[in-house]
Design a protein around this motif. Sequence first.
Motif, PDB file in Angstrom:
ATOM      1  N   LEU A  62     -16.626  -7.009  -6.533  1.00  0.00           N
ATOM      2  CA  LEU A  62     -16.369  -5.608  -6.993  1.00  0.00           C
ATOM      3  C   LEU A  62     -16.252  -4.509  -5.958  1.00  0.00           C
ATOM      4  CD1 LEU A  62     -15.425  -3.879  -9.319  1.00  0.00           C
ATOM      5  CD2 LEU A  62     -18.065  -3.535 -10.163  1.00  0.00           C
ATOM      6  N   PHE A  63     -17.434  -4.669  -5.450  1.00  0.00           N
ATOM      7  CA  PHE A  63     -17.445  -3.539  -4.114  1.00  0.00           C
ATOM      8  C   PHE A  63     -17.273  -3.924  -2.901  1.00  0.00           C
ATOM      9  CE2 PHE A  63     -20.024  -1.608  -7.897  1.00  0.00           C
ATOM     10  CZ  PHE A  63     -19.284  -0.636  -8.076  1.00  0.00           C
ATOM     11  N   GLY A  64     -17.361  -5.203  -2.628  1.00  0.00           N
ATOM     12  CA  GLY A  64     -17.203  -6.176  -1.352  1.00  0.00           C
ATOM     13  C   GLY A  64     -15.701  -6.113  -1.189  1.00  0.00           C
ATOM     14  N   PHE A  65     -15.084  -6.961  -2.146  1.00  0.00           N
ATOM     15  CA  PHE A  65     -13.752  -7.434  -1.842  1.00  0.00           C
ATOM     16  C   PHE A  65     -12.722  -6.650  -2.409  1.00  0.00           C
ATOM     17  CE2 PHE A  65     -10.847 -10.539  -4.415  1.00  0.00           C
ATOM     18  CZ  PHE A  65      -9.896 -10.437  -3.538  1.00  0.00           C
ATOM     19  N   LEU A  66     -12.608  -6.302  -3.850  1.00  0.00           N
ATOM     20  CA  LEU A  66     -11.570  -5.607  -4.587  1.00  0.00           C
ATOM     21  C   LEU A  66     -11.312  -4.352  -4.195  1.00  0.00           C
ATOM     22  CD1 LEU A  66     -11.899  -7.388  -7.997  1.00  0.00           C
ATOM     23  CD2 LEU A  66      -9.933  -7.791  -6.474  1.00  0.00           C
ATOM     24  N   THR A  67     -12.591  -3.314  -4.393  1.00  0.00           N
ATOM     25  CA  THR A  67     -12.327  -2.087  -4.224  1.00  0.00           C
ATOM     26  C   THR A  67     -11.986  -1.721  -2.600  1.00  0.00           C
ATOM     27  OG1 THR A  67     -13.960  -1.701  -5.906  1.00  0.00           O
ATOM     28  CG2 THR A  67     -13.189   0.277  -4.563  1.00  0.00           C
ATOM     29  N   PRO A  68     -12.683  -2.214  -1.707  1.00  0.00           N
ATOM     30  CA  PRO A  68     -12.272  -1.884  -0.302  1.00  0.00           C
ATOM     31  C   PRO A  68     -10.791  -2.213   0.021  1.00  0.00           C
ATOM     32  CG  PRO A  68     -14.350  -3.290  -0.245  1.00  0.00           C
ATOM     33  CD  PRO A  68     -13.857  -3.121  -1.581  1.00  0.00           C
ATOM     34  N   SER A  69     -10.506  -3.390  -0.261  1.00  0.00           N
ATOM     35  CA  SER A  69      -9.024  -4.019  -0.190  1.00  0.00           C
ATOM     36  C   SER A  69      -7.972  -2.984  -0.692  1.00  0.00           C
ATOM     37  CB  SER A  69      -8.865  -5.474  -0.717  1.00  0.00           C
ATOM     38  OG  SER A  69      -7.611  -5.746  -0.279  1.00  0.00           O
ATOM     39  N   LEU A  70      -8.330  -2.503  -2.025  1.00  0.00           N
ATOM     40  CA  LEU A  70      -7.249  -1.643  -2.716  1.00  0.00           C
ATOM     41  C   LEU A  70      -7.535  -0.181  -2.064  1.00  0.00           C
ATOM     42  CD1 LEU A  70      -7.806  -3.059  -6.384  1.00  0.00           C
ATOM     43  CD2 LEU A  70      -5.713  -3.128  -4.925  1.00  0.00           C
ATOM     44  N   ILE A  71      -8.645   0.181  -1.676  1.00  0.00           N
ATOM     45  CA  ILE A  71      -8.645   1.440  -0.857  1.00  0.00           C
ATOM     46  C   ILE A  71      -8.114   1.412   0.412  1.00  0.00           C
ATOM     47  CG2 ILE A  71     -10.389   2.921   0.301  1.00  0.00           C
ATOM     48  CD1 ILE A  71     -12.489   2.358  -1.652  1.00  0.00           C
ATOM     49  N   GLY A  72      -8.084   0.461   1.015  1.00  0.00           N
ATOM     50  CA  GLY A  72      -7.057   0.202   2.420  1.00  0.00           C
ATOM     51  C   GLY A  72      -5.792   0.588   1.942  1.00  0.00           C
ATOM     52  N   THR A  73      -5.121  -0.269   1.058  1.00  0.00           N
ATOM     53  CA  THR A  73      -3.970   0.244   0.429  1.00  0.00           C
ATOM     54  C   THR A  73      -3.482   1.643   0.154  1.00  0.00           C
ATOM     55  OG1 THR A  73      -3.636  -2.253  -0.058  1.00  0.00           O
ATOM     56  CG2 THR A  73      -2.287  -0.503  -1.064  1.00  0.00           C
ATOM     57  N   ALA A  74      -4.474   2.059  -0.505  1.00  0.00           N
ATOM     58  CA  ALA A  74      -4.398   3.506  -0.940  1.00  0.00           C
ATOM     59  C   ALA A  74      -4.429   4.592   0.224  1.00  0.00           C
ATOM     60  CB  ALA A  74      -5.487   3.844  -2.092  1.00  0.00           C
ATOM     61  N   LEU A  75      -5.109   4.053   1.150  1.00  0.00           N
ATOM     62  CA  LEU A  75      -5.382   5.116   2.375  1.00  0.00           C
ATOM     63  C   LEU A  75      -3.845   5.107   3.239  1.00  0.00           C
ATOM     64  CD1 LEU A  75      -8.756   4.572   3.672  1.00  0.00           C
ATOM     65  CD2 LEU A  75      -7.898   6.465   2.265  1.00  0.00           C
ATOM     66  N   TYR A  76      -3.297   3.704   3.227  1.00  0.00           N
ATOM     67  CA  TYR A  76      -1.943   3.537   3.961  1.00  0.00           C
ATOM     68  C   TYR A  76      -1.070   4.307   2.828  1.00  0.00           C
ATOM     69  CZ  TYR A  76       2.153   2.109   6.122  1.00  0.00           C
ATOM     70  OH  TYR A  76       3.323   1.987   6.866  1.00  0.00           O
TER      71      TYR A  76
END
Length: 453
Positions: A62-76
Amino acid sequence: MKFLDKPNSAAKNFYISSAFWVCVATLYGLTAAVELVAPDIFANIPELLFGRIRPIHINLVLFGFLTPSLIGTALYLVPLLTQTKLYSERLANIAMIIWNIFTAAAVFTLSGGKTQGREYAELIWPIDILVIISFLILTFVVVKTILNRKENLMFVSLWYIAGAFIWTSVLYTLGNVVWNPETGALKGTTDAIWLWFYGHNIFGLLLTPLAVAAAYYIIPRVTGAPIYSHTLSLIGFWMLLVMYTHIGTHHLIQAPVPQWLKVISIVDSIGMLVPVMTFLTNVWLPLKERFSTFYKEIAGKYVFAGTFFYFIVCIQGPLQSLPSVQRITHFNNWVVAHAHLALLGFAGFIAVGAMYYFLPKVSGREIYSKTLANFQYWLLMIGVNGFFLVLTAVGLVQGSSWLHGETIYRVLPEMVPYFTIRALLGVLIVAGFIIGFYNVIMTLVKGKEIRSV
Ligand code: HEM
Ligand code: HEM
């Protein structure tokens, strides 16, 4: 500290973090799966007891894989869709550093048996505070960028991204009862209701909107087919907020909680079909004869597969919220099958696809090996479908045995073949993510440079 200000570096760093932590997360999952077949295999080393590594596995996915990856996309996506520079790359990078610190701290504390014992809210108080600080910083950066935007039209992805950050900052704080550091909980049944309000919303108001936001951008880009209706997408957005926030009690249909709450949760679980179908109509309907264009690009394959799993998960979800169905499906591996199809199949495939789509843009380098990305796709595809089939099957065996009064010691041996196959399939998934991590690192080190980013 100049490196903290480099454009797109926060998105890139979130992608690297995710690609790393998912390897650790799935290795823990695999260890847990092996223990379900051979409970004493690790000679009961305390740090590797099932009760400790299971929460590590789910917190890391939840907090190591999915959220950071989707945050990366959001920040772009946010600067791209607002035509505005990210409000502060430095703040976003600081949030990323805090993020990695709390993720590592989660592994250490949970390994040492320090837990608040509430599913998806196990982390102890100091870590909760780090999660909240990180979320608040990111929310501030995202909202400020949107407020400063040069593009007037708010594309639907921006609604979902802003929603996810604002909602989660509040939800995490409430759900983890941070005003009560000792236990991080309320009391008795009230706490169960409170926890599952948080528990399902962490998927519904964090992962779902971020994944939907990514798909809303990538699918039209890859296929060249614009979404069907902007109005429909906004109806879907508000319906998601209205429906999802009431469905947590569908986890407690077998528990002594007020009947009216159960009724609301079931009605709204069925109502969830509306936001789900608005999204799928919007991205699938315009495709028609362009369907095959997905396969031109590796990211398209992943994201399309993610939307398909979303469809299956959200047909299964309303059905399994019905009390008559739950009499068989609750308290067994049927739910674990749903969980893996949802988090790995839906959110995971979209997260990985989006990462492959945007990594070249944030790093200025082409993906190192499309063949490896494709191989990873098939490993994950076989793994997640296999998981779904074998866990659903063993869930039905467990559910019907218990319904017919079978004793546990006679049911357990029957489960061994299923659990063995699950562990073997887990090896494919772990291998897929290790290959993915290698591909990400090699892209950053050796990927062919792109002239104009
Ligand atoms: C990124 C991929 C993965 C995601 C997102 C994921 C997610 C989850 C979630 C949400 C749960 C909790 C399920 C529930 O309580 O209903 C769970 C449990 C579990 N997962 Fe995973 N998982 C992943 C990969 C794996 C892999 C590769 C394995 C290895 C075989 C694995 C093995 C397990 C086991 C053994 C449990 C505990 C099930 C139980 O309590 O009976 N998972 N996982
Ligand atoms: C229409 C939408 C959905 C509905 C109505 C729904 C319904 C349900 C129900 C009723 C349960 C509990 C089953 C039980 O304990 O007997 C459940 C569990 C779960 N759902 Fe969904 N679901 C939906 C979509 C999703 C999505 C999109 C995700 C992920 C992004 C998700 C993730 C999970 C997870 C991880 C669990 C396991 C929780 C646990 O550890 O016990 N679901 N869902």
